[in-house]
Write an enzyme that holds these catalytic residues in place. Structure first.
Site, PDB file in Angstrom:
ATOM      1  N   ASN A  11       0.820  -1.221   0.000  1.00  0.00           N
ATOM      2  CA  ASN A  11       0.000   0.000   0.000  1.00  0.00           C
ATOM      3  C   ASN A  11       0.854   1.272   0.000  1.00  0.00           C
ATOM      4  O   ASN A  11       0.433   2.290  -0.543  1.00  0.00           O
ATOM      5  CB  ASN A  11      -0.906  -0.033   1.251  1.00  0.00           C
ATOM      6  N   TYR A  40       4.631   9.947 -11.047  1.00  0.00           N
ATOM      7  CA  TYR A  40       3.767   9.107 -10.203  1.00  0.00           C
ATOM      8  C   TYR A  40       2.921   8.178 -11.071  1.00  0.00           C
ATOM      9  O   TYR A  40       2.864   6.964 -10.848  1.00  0.00           O
ATOM     10  CB  TYR A  40       2.876  10.013  -9.348  1.00  0.00           C
ATOM     11  N   LYS A  82       2.986   4.013 -11.386  1.00  0.00           N
ATOM     12  CA  LYS A  82       1.826   3.156 -11.119  1.00  0.00           C
ATOM     13  C   LYS A  82       1.490   2.303 -12.356  1.00  0.00           C
ATOM     14  O   LYS A  82       1.007   1.177 -12.220  1.00  0.00           O
ATOM     15  CB  LYS A  82       0.621   4.003 -10.702  1.00  0.00           C
ATOM     16  N   VAL A  91      -9.437   9.512  -2.322  1.00  0.00           N
ATOM     17  CA  VAL A  91      -9.705   9.376  -0.890  1.00  0.00           C
ATOM     18  C   VAL A  91      -9.070  10.517  -0.085  1.00  0.00           C
ATOM     19  O   VAL A  91      -7.981  10.987  -0.404  1.00  0.00           O
ATOM     20  CB  VAL A  91      -9.150   8.021  -0.373  1.00  0.00           C
ATOM     21  N   THR A 119      -6.940  11.528   2.104  1.00  0.00           N
ATOM     22  CA  THR A 119      -5.690  11.209   2.815  1.00  0.00           C
ATOM     23  C   THR A 119      -4.671  12.247   2.367  1.00  0.00           C
ATOM     24  O   THR A 119      -4.958  13.070   1.486  1.00  0.00           O
ATOM     25  CB  THR A 119      -5.162   9.821   2.414  1.00  0.00           C
TER      26      THR A 119
HETATM   27  P1  NDP Z   1      -0.917   8.670   2.586  1.00  0.00           P
HETATM   28  O1  NDP Z   1      -0.042   9.766   2.069  1.00  0.00           O
HETATM   29  O2  NDP Z   1      -1.823   8.972   3.715  1.00  0.00           O
HETATM   30  O3  NDP Z   1      -0.041   7.390   3.002  1.00  0.00           O
HETATM   31  C1  NDP Z   1       1.075   6.964   2.276  1.00  0.00           C
HETATM   32  C2  NDP Z   1       1.773   5.875   3.072  1.00  0.00           C
HETATM   33  O4  NDP Z   1       2.908   5.405   2.310  1.00  0.00           O
HETATM   34  C3  NDP Z   1       2.324   6.393   4.415  1.00  0.00           C
HETATM   35  O5  NDP Z   1       2.225   5.398   5.388  1.00  0.00           O
HETATM   36  C4  NDP Z   1       3.776   6.653   4.076  1.00  0.00           C
HETATM   37  O6  NDP Z   1       4.658   6.625   5.181  1.00  0.00           O
HETATM   38  C5  NDP Z   1       4.052   5.467   3.150  1.00  0.00           C
HETATM   39  N1  NDP Z   1       5.284   5.689   2.423  1.00  0.00           N
HETATM   40  C6  NDP Z   1       5.529   6.621   1.477  1.00  0.00           C
HETATM   41  N2  NDP Z   1       6.817   6.565   1.097  1.00  0.00           N
HETATM   42  C7  NDP Z   1       7.384   5.567   1.822  1.00  0.00           C
HETATM   43  C8  NDP Z   1       8.684   5.016   1.890  1.00  0.00           C
HETATM   44  N3  NDP Z   1       9.672   5.503   1.152  1.00  0.00           N
HETATM   45  N4  NDP Z   1       8.934   3.993   2.736  1.00  0.00           N
HETATM   46  C9  NDP Z   1       7.939   3.504   3.514  1.00  0.00           C
HETATM   47  N5  NDP Z   1       6.680   3.980   3.508  1.00  0.00           N
HETATM   48  C10 NDP Z   1       6.418   5.006   2.670  1.00  0.00           C
HETATM   49  O7  NDP Z   1      -1.702   8.214   1.291  1.00  0.00           O
HETATM   50  P2  NDP Z   1      -2.790   7.083   1.001  1.00  0.00           P
HETATM   51  O8  NDP Z   1      -3.135   6.344   2.226  1.00  0.00           O
HETATM   52  O9  NDP Z   1      -3.852   7.715   0.217  1.00  0.00           O
HETATM   53  O10 NDP Z   1      -1.957   6.158   0.005  1.00  0.00           O
HETATM   54  C11 NDP Z   1      -1.986   4.744   0.056  1.00  0.00           C
HETATM   55  C12 NDP Z   1      -1.844   4.221  -1.361  1.00  0.00           C
HETATM   56  O11 NDP Z   1      -3.006   4.581  -2.124  1.00  0.00           O
HETATM   57  C13 NDP Z   1      -0.643   4.792  -2.126  1.00  0.00           C
HETATM   58  O12 NDP Z   1      -0.007   3.742  -2.846  1.00  0.00           O
HETATM   59  C14 NDP Z   1      -1.286   5.797  -3.089  1.00  0.00           C
HETATM   60  O13 NDP Z   1      -0.497   5.974  -4.253  1.00  0.00           O
HETATM   61  C15 NDP Z   1      -2.603   5.085  -3.380  1.00  0.00           C
HETATM   62  N6  NDP Z   1      -3.661   5.948  -3.921  1.00  0.00           N
HETATM   63  C16 NDP Z   1      -4.280   6.883  -3.126  1.00  0.00           C
HETATM   64  C17 NDP Z   1      -5.311   7.666  -3.647  1.00  0.00           C
HETATM   65  C18 NDP Z   1      -6.031   8.670  -2.817  1.00  0.00           C
HETATM   66  O14 NDP Z   1      -6.934   9.380  -3.367  1.00  0.00           O
HETATM   67  N7  NDP Z   1      -5.727   8.824  -1.527  1.00  0.00           N
HETATM   68  C19 NDP Z   1      -5.748   7.530  -5.058  1.00  0.00           C
HETATM   69  C20 NDP Z   1      -5.039   6.521  -5.798  1.00  0.00           C
HETATM   70  C21 NDP Z   1      -4.050   5.771  -5.235  1.00  0.00           C
HETATM   71  P3  NDP Z   1       5.224   8.011   5.854  1.00  0.00           P
HETATM   72  O15 NDP Z   1       4.158   8.464   6.804  1.00  0.00           O
HETATM   73  O16 NDP Z   1       6.487   7.596   6.522  1.00  0.00           O
HETATM   74  O17 NDP Z   1       5.458   8.980   4.740  1.00  0.00           O
END
Ligand code: NDP
Length: 262
Positions: free
Chosen positions: A102, A175, A179, A208, A210
């Site tokens: 994720n 990005y 993907k 979403v 976030t």
């Molecule tokens: P958030 O930004 O809330 O969460 C992203 C998560 O990824 C965090 O836990 C972050 O950790 C972790 N992360 C990022 N970079 C790293 C790294 N280098 N090493 C370890 N962990 C990392 O976003 P979302 O919850 O929305 O994202 C979850 C997934 O959903 C992602 O893959 C995103 O691309 C995908 N997505 C989200 C959408 C949306 O509308 N929200 C739409 C389409 C896809 P840390 O806190 O340390 O940065």
């Protein structure tokens, strides 16, 4: 082949300290006898996650017999098998039933002609190469079902509709390209691991509320509230994950809510 049983299942969720990852972990812990390996990037975010989970009563409390194990896994560069083994030793879990990659890295969503090489490298590393490396490291622990009524091992890649090649609605930049690579990798894993019964699915979680969702919204100049809540998105994703089988993700059939592989 039956779909994954929601009881007595070992899940691994990356990027679990906030956003969708945290929502997934909380929802999975509400299932009976679930073991959830929840990864966070560093000691600080892991501590925050432990604290958060220790107070979890929403959306539902932790079910009887379920537990979370928080481990540190930095996915800024793809982890080696040794690093994965050190973070998630066999003494912690010797099998993984559902691997949910994720964690995702946002980078500027410029037109691809303007994408900078460092952003491309960073996005590909975390969003495409690291999920593959994690699968490779955990492959020996993804159980091959020996009976028809056993649940298949599942690899779920949280992707994005921005990575769809045929329907590009807004600039996705580095990005989106990363993907798209993840979608390709996921389909290849599914096609190449039939004998292991592997089910590999790329999921679009919706748009979403976030940090990542807000980031995209601000880059695209979107004003207003994002349509999906974490809870709603997680509910939809778990429905697809539970129902995914070798058959319904093969060929051109993708479960509702998943990104198109092309
Ligand atoms: P958030 O930004 O809330 O969460 C992203 C998560 O990824 C965090 O836990 C972050 O950790 C972790 N992360 C990022 N970079 C790293 C790294 N280098 N090493 C370890 N962990 C990392 O976003 P979302 O919850 O929305 O994202 C979850 C997934 O959903 C992602 O893959 C995103 O691309 C995908 N997505 C989200 C959408 C949306 O509308 N929200 C739409 C389409 C896809 P840390 O806190 O340390 O940065």
């Amino acid at each position: 082949m039956t779909s994954t049983s929601p009881t007595n299942t070992v899940y691994l969720v990356t990027g679990a300290n906030r956003g969708l990852g945290l929502g997934l972990v909380k929802a999975l812990l509400a299932r009976p006898q679930a073991t959830v390996i929840a990864t966070a990037r560093n000691d600080e975010t892991a501590a925050g996650l432990r604290q958060d989970l220790s107070q979890t009563t929403t959306p539902t409390p932790v079910a009887n017999g379920s537990r979370a194990e928080v481990v540190v896994l930095d996915l800024s560069t793809a982890p080696t098998p040794e690093q994965v083994l050190a973070a998630i030793p066999l003494t912690l879990v010797d099998r993984v039933d559902v691997l949910i990659s994720n964690a995702g890295r946002m980078v500027p969503m410029l037109p691809i002609a303007d994408a900078a090489a460092p952003d491309l490298r960073a996005a590909f590393e975390t969003n495409a190469i690291a999920p593959l490396a994690l699968f490779q490291a955990l492959r020996p622990r993804l159980s091959t079902p020996s009976r028809q009524d056993q649940a298949p091992p599942k690899v779920i890649m949280v992707s994005s509709s921005v990575g769809c090649i045929t329907q590009q609605e807004a600039p996705g930049g580095a990005y989106g390209a990363s993907k798209a690579a993840l979608n390709w990798i996921t389909r290849a894993l599914h096609n190449e691991n039939e004998s292991a019964g592997l089910v590999a699915v790329a999921l679009h979680p919706g748009w979403v509320r976030t940090r990542a969702g807000e980031h995209a919204a601000s880059e695209w100049g979107f004003e207003g509230e994002l349509p999906e809540t974490v809870e709603g998105s997680v509910r939809g994703m778990l429905e697809v994950i539970d129902g995914a089988t070798r058959e319904n993700v093969s060929g051109n059939l993708t479960p509702p809510g998943t990104t198109k592989p092309d």
